[in-house]
Design an enzyme around this catalytic site. Structure first.
Site, PDB file in Angstrom:
ATOM      1  N   ARG A 126      42.888  44.323  37.072  1.00 33.13           N
ATOM      2  CA  ARG A 126      43.752  43.142  36.882  1.00 33.13           C
ATOM      3  C   ARG A 126      45.188  43.414  36.485  1.00 33.13           C
ATOM      4  O   ARG A 126      45.968  42.476  36.346  1.00 33.13           O
ATOM      5  CB  ARG A 126      43.160  42.168  35.849  1.00 33.13           C
ATOM      6  CG  ARG A 126      41.968  41.438  36.311  1.00 33.13           C
ATOM      7  CD  ARG A 126      41.574  40.251  35.481  1.00 33.13           C
ATOM      8  NE  ARG A 126      42.140  40.189  34.160  1.00 33.13           N
ATOM      9  CZ  ARG A 126      42.387  39.067  33.506  1.00 33.13           C
ATOM     10  NH1 ARG A 126      42.119  37.922  34.051  1.00 33.13           N
ATOM     11  NH2 ARG A 126      42.890  39.097  32.299  1.00 33.13           N
ATOM     12  N   ASP A 127      45.579  44.650  36.245  1.00 34.52           N
ATOM     13  CA  ASP A 127      46.969  44.908  35.872  1.00 34.52           C
ATOM     14  C   ASP A 127      47.479  46.191  36.529  1.00 34.52           C
ATOM     15  O   ASP A 127      48.088  47.037  35.882  1.00 34.52           O
ATOM     16  CB  ASP A 127      47.102  44.994  34.347  1.00 34.52           C
ATOM     17  CG  ASP A 127      48.543  44.853  33.881  1.00 34.52           C
ATOM     18  OD1 ASP A 127      49.349  44.245  34.606  1.00 34.52           O
ATOM     19  OD2 ASP A 127      48.870  45.358  32.788  1.00 34.52           O
TER      20      ASP A 127
END
Length: 153
Positions: A126-127
């Protein structure tokens, strides 16, 4: 990291759990978790603020303490010790580093391999961004910062 009510950041526990469970050549290795001494080791007692002070004056602190310090600020800190990687992709791009076509392919292959590994483990990062893609001087890629990972297991 934001501390929870108990004084220990839950996101830190989560990240340590992920890093310990994910072992891959392209994931940054967590070498150790270190804590500093907290307020329980201070010689003088810490007195919390009295929020219902009628005179709107700060309560008196124990001698040697700065006025107005929160108890949480005096508690111990948590440090993650990771393996050393020379660069991150963001810094290299900012420095206008020129990558050969072969190097780009090598970096992309490593990224896809680590993403495949995470997919098999049912974890979503997610990042993923250039600052979380670490590169050694020999262009070995290491994925970092699992604070925003989701465990779908």
């Amino acid at each position: 990291m934001n501390r929870e009510v108990t004084g220990f950041p839950l996101c830190a526990v989560r990240e340590v759990k992920f890093l310990k469970s994910l072992q891959h050549k392209n994931i940054v290795k967590l070498k150790e978790v270190v804590t500093s001494k907290g307020c329980e080791f201070l010689e003088l007692p810490v007195q919390p603020r009295n929020r219902e002070n009628k005179d709107n004056k700060e309560p008196e602190q124990a001698p040697g303490h700065d006025e107005g310090k929160d108890v949480l600020k005096l508690c111990g800190n948590l440090y993650f010790v990771f393996e050393f990687i020379e660069h991150d992709l963001s810094g290299l791009l900012d420095a206008k580093h020129v990558f050969s076509e072969r190097t780009i392919k090598c970096i992309m292959k490593q990224l896809l391999e680590v993403l495949d590994y995470l997919s098999e483990k049912k974890v979503i990062h997610r990042d993923i961004k250039p600052s979380n893609l670490l590169l050694s001087s020999r262009y070995q890629l290491k994925l970092a910062d699992f604070g925003f990972a989701i465990d779908l297991r």
